[in-house]
Design an enzyme around this catalytic site. Sequence first.
Site, PDB file in Angstrom:
ATOM      1  N   ALA A   1     -11.989  -0.493  -6.975  1.00 29.16           N
ATOM      2  CA  ALA A   1     -10.619  -0.468  -6.456  1.00 29.16           C
ATOM      3  C   ALA A   1      -9.692  -1.189  -7.421  1.00 29.16           C
ATOM      4  O   ALA A   1     -10.122  -2.020  -8.225  1.00 29.16           O
ATOM      5  CB  ALA A   1     -10.559  -1.131  -5.078  1.00 29.16           C
ATOM      6  N   ASP A   2      -8.415  -0.866  -7.317  1.00 34.30           N
ATOM      7  CA  ASP A   2      -7.395  -1.556  -8.105  1.00 34.30           C
ATOM      8  C   ASP A   2      -6.103  -1.556  -7.308  1.00 34.30           C
ATOM      9  O   ASP A   2      -5.773  -0.574  -6.651  1.00 34.30           O
ATOM     10  CB  ASP A   2      -7.176  -0.868  -9.453  1.00 34.30           C
ATOM     11  CG  ASP A   2      -6.323  -1.712 -10.387  1.00 34.30           C
ATOM     12  OD1 ASP A   2      -6.854  -2.680 -10.949  1.00 34.30           O
ATOM     13  OD2 ASP A   2      -5.117  -1.416 -10.528  1.00 34.30           O
ATOM     14  N   THR A   3      -5.387  -2.670  -7.356  1.00 37.77           N
ATOM     15  CA  THR A   3      -4.145  -2.821  -6.602  1.00 37.77           C
ATOM     16  C   THR A   3      -3.004  -3.143  -7.549  1.00 37.77           C
ATOM     17  O   THR A   3      -3.140  -4.018  -8.408  1.00 37.77           O
ATOM     18  CB  THR A   3      -4.273  -3.938  -5.548  1.00 37.77           C
ATOM     19  OG1 THR A   3      -5.328  -3.615  -4.637  1.00 37.77           O
ATOM     20  CG2 THR A   3      -2.978  -4.096  -4.767  1.00 37.77           C
TER      21      THR A   3
END
Length: 223
Positions: free
Chosen positions: A103-105
């Site tokens: 994941a990446d935000t």
Amino acid sequence: MRIVLASNSPRRKELLAGLGIPYDVFVLQGIDESYPDDLPANEVAEYIARKKARAYRNEIRSTKNEKLSTDSKFLQSGVQTLGASGQAERSTLNSQLSIILTADTIVVCDGEILGKPHDAADACAMLRKLSGKTHQVYTGYCLQTADKTVSGTVCSDVTFKELSDEEITYYVEKYKPLDKAGAYGIQEWIGYIGITGIRGSYYNVMGLPVQRIYEEIKKFGNV
């Protein structure tokens, strides 16, 4: 089936644990997280999540009898740890692996991507940009098995009140949000006193859209 969380983020560990699904944590260091300059901001987080997933697939496919390289760590999941030294045979890892979750935000304000701040001054500058405005938080995710890859993006709108310089300085000095996109954690003091509205998933802003992840995991079968 089993989940492997490819992140050392305390927030993602906490959120995934809240789903009640057993998981392990496998972390590779030094993954290139760059993206094309012309990529639309709303596509960046998913692009990076998929890029991370490819790096993990390459690691898992490496020679099974070799030890994991020194730039990788296999961490305790709350369920078990493989190897007293923190290392594991790739063959063992393969037998445990079902779904890799990356994941990446990112935070986007007025079309500008705000990543992790370089220092305290940069963190203060980011918070001044967010002050009194509504911005977007995008979390891209990728779920990957040996023969299937599913990815997507979840967006939440977050509104800050007008933050004073004193409030910004206090938060940055006390909480040191240098590991957080946009220089803030919604679950921390700045979220308590500064955020006046959210449209979308609160947990997405924390770093993992667990509602969406849960639905995606169910599509893979029993976990």
